[in-house]
Design a protein around this motif. Sequence first.
Motif, PDB file in Angstrom:
ATOM      1  N   MET A   8      49.637  36.102  32.908  1.00  0.00           N
ATOM      2  CA  MET A   8      49.541  37.530  32.819  1.00  0.00           C
ATOM      3  C   MET A   8      50.894  38.124  33.156  1.00  0.00           C
ATOM      4  O   MET A   8      51.666  37.546  33.885  1.00  0.00           O
ATOM      5  CB  MET A   8      48.494  38.042  33.786  1.00  0.00           C
ATOM      6  N   SER A   9      51.142  39.270  32.605  1.00  0.00           N
ATOM      7  CA  SER A   9      52.379  39.970  32.931  1.00  0.00           C
ATOM      8  C   SER A   9      52.055  41.397  33.340  1.00  0.00           C
ATOM      9  O   SER A   9      51.005  41.932  33.014  1.00  0.00           O
ATOM     10  CB  SER A   9      53.336  39.951  31.746  1.00  0.00           C
ATOM     11  N   LEU A  10      52.969  42.006  34.068  1.00  0.00           N
ATOM     12  CA  LEU A  10      52.791  43.338  34.611  1.00  0.00           C
ATOM     13  C   LEU A  10      53.401  44.354  33.664  1.00  0.00           C
ATOM     14  O   LEU A  10      54.515  44.180  33.198  1.00  0.00           O
ATOM     15  CB  LEU A  10      53.470  43.395  35.984  1.00  0.00           C
ATOM     16  N   GLU A  11      52.690  45.440  33.396  1.00  0.00           N
ATOM     17  CA  GLU A  11      53.161  46.439  32.444  1.00  0.00           C
ATOM     18  C   GLU A  11      53.743  47.677  33.122  1.00  0.00           C
ATOM     19  O   GLU A  11      54.936  47.814  33.233  1.00  0.00           O
ATOM     20  CB  GLU A  11      52.022  46.841  31.502  1.00  0.00           C
ATOM     21  N   HIS A  12      52.939  48.599  33.582  1.00  0.00           N
ATOM     22  CA  HIS A  12      53.407  49.872  34.131  1.00  0.00           C
ATOM     23  C   HIS A  12      52.465  50.336  35.226  1.00  0.00           C
ATOM     24  O   HIS A  12      51.324  49.894  35.292  1.00  0.00           O
ATOM     25  CB  HIS A  12      53.493  50.936  33.035  1.00  0.00           C
ATOM     26  N   PRO A  13      52.909  51.251  36.097  1.00  0.00           N
ATOM     27  CA  PRO A  13      52.019  51.724  37.161  1.00  0.00           C
ATOM     28  C   PRO A  13      50.908  52.609  36.607  1.00  0.00           C
ATOM     29  O   PRO A  13      51.073  53.237  35.569  1.00  0.00           O
ATOM     30  CB  PRO A  13      52.945  52.538  38.071  1.00  0.00           C
TER      31      PRO A  13
ATOM     32  N   ARG B  43      49.496  33.202  36.983  1.00  0.00           N
ATOM     33  CA  ARG B  43      48.174  32.742  36.571  1.00  0.00           C
ATOM     34  C   ARG B  43      47.120  33.564  37.299  1.00  0.00           C
ATOM     35  O   ARG B  43      47.385  34.111  38.367  1.00  0.00           O
ATOM     36  CB  ARG B  43      47.983  31.273  36.928  1.00  0.00           C
ATOM     37  N   THR B  44      45.940  33.617  36.741  1.00  0.00           N
ATOM     38  CA  THR B  44      44.839  34.328  37.382  1.00  0.00           C
ATOM     39  C   THR B  44      44.577  33.745  38.769  1.00  0.00           C
ATOM     40  O   THR B  44      44.326  34.485  39.725  1.00  0.00           O
ATOM     41  CB  THR B  44      43.570  34.235  36.517  1.00  0.00           C
ATOM     42  N   ALA B  45      44.666  32.444  38.914  1.00  0.00           N
ATOM     43  CA  ALA B  45      44.447  31.797  40.216  1.00  0.00           C
ATOM     44  C   ALA B  45      45.452  32.297  41.251  1.00  0.00           C
ATOM     45  O   ALA B  45      45.113  32.463  42.422  1.00  0.00           O
ATOM     46  CB  ALA B  45      44.544  30.283  40.072  1.00  0.00           C
TER      47      ALA B  45
ATOM     48  N   GLY C  97      45.533  48.367  31.177  1.00  0.00           N
ATOM     49  CA  GLY C  97      46.827  48.078  30.582  1.00  0.00           C
ATOM     50  C   GLY C  97      47.934  47.818  31.597  1.00  0.00           C
ATOM     51  O   GLY C  97      49.098  47.750  31.239  1.00  0.00           O
ATOM     52  N   ILE C  98      47.569  47.663  32.870  1.00  0.00           N
ATOM     53  CA  ILE C  98      48.563  47.393  33.903  1.00  0.00           C
ATOM     54  C   ILE C  98      48.973  45.930  33.850  1.00  0.00           C
ATOM     55  O   ILE C  98      50.136  45.587  34.013  1.00  0.00           O
ATOM     56  CB  ILE C  98      48.009  47.779  35.294  1.00  0.00           C
ATOM     57  N   LEU C  99      47.999  45.058  33.600  1.00  0.00           N
ATOM     58  CA  LEU C  99      48.275  43.644  33.370  1.00  0.00           C
ATOM     59  C   LEU C  99      48.021  43.350  31.901  1.00  0.00           C
ATOM     60  O   LEU C  99      47.225  44.027  31.256  1.00  0.00           O
ATOM     61  CB  LEU C  99      47.331  42.760  34.201  1.00  0.00           C
ATOM     62  N   SER C 100      48.691  42.347  31.397  1.00  0.00           N
ATOM     63  CA  SER C 100      48.398  41.908  30.031  1.00  0.00           C
ATOM     64  C   SER C 100      48.336  40.395  30.000  1.00  0.00           C
ATOM     65  O   SER C 100      49.055  39.710  30.724  1.00  0.00           O
ATOM     66  CB  SER C 100      49.449  42.434  29.051  1.00  0.00           C
ATOM     67  N   LYS C 101      47.433  39.892  29.174  1.00  0.00           N
ATOM     68  CA  LYS C 101      47.280  38.446  29.025  1.00  0.00           C
ATOM     69  C   LYS C 101      48.384  37.926  28.123  1.00  0.00           C
ATOM     70  O   LYS C 101      48.678  38.513  27.086  1.00  0.00           O
ATOM     71  CB  LYS C 101      45.931  38.108  28.385  1.00  0.00           C
ATOM     72  N   VAL C 102      48.970  36.835  28.536  1.00  0.00           N
ATOM     73  CA  VAL C 102      49.974  36.182  27.702  1.00  0.00           C
ATOM     74  C   VAL C 102      49.295  35.171  26.797  1.00  0.00           C
ATOM     75  O   VAL C 102      49.593  35.070  25.623  1.00  0.00           O
ATOM     76  CB  VAL C 102      51.069  35.519  28.582  1.00  0.00           C
ATOM     77  N   LYS C 103      48.352  34.420  27.369  1.00  0.00           N
ATOM     78  CA  LYS C 103      47.537  33.507  26.577  1.00  0.00           C
ATOM     79  C   LYS C 103      46.262  33.239  27.331  1.00  0.00           C
ATOM     80  O   LYS C 103      46.180  33.442  28.533  1.00  0.00           O
ATOM     81  CB  LYS C 103      48.272  32.215  26.265  1.00  0.00           C
ATOM     82  N   THR C 104      45.261  32.745  26.617  1.00  0.00           N
ATOM     83  CA  THR C 104      43.992  32.453  27.266  1.00  0.00           C
ATOM     84  C   THR C 104      44.071  31.090  27.932  1.00  0.00           C
ATOM     85  O   THR C 104      44.828  30.220  27.508  1.00  0.00           O
ATOM     86  CB  THR C 104      42.837  32.457  26.247  1.00  0.00           C
TER      87      THR C 104
END
Length: 67
Positions: free
Chosen positions: A1-6, A37-39, A58-65
């Motif tokens: 996961m990556s961080l987007e915006h506040p 990672r989610t963990a 939309g604060i976090l986004s998945k990079v891959k499942t």
Amino acid sequence: MSLEHPPIIKNADFEVRCLAVYENLKAEFKKCGGLMRTAELRQLGFHSRKITRLLEQGILSKVKTGV
């Protein structure tokens, strides 16, 4: 996961707490090279419902499942 915006929040006290959580989360993502990672989020105390809410906002986004 990556961080987007506040998050954008209307209640001032709640906004301060959310921005503090966001800044802490941002620092953790920076330590991990921008991806976690989610963990790893769970180890920081984020419950899976909170992670889901951050994804929906939309604060976090998945990079891959996961596997």
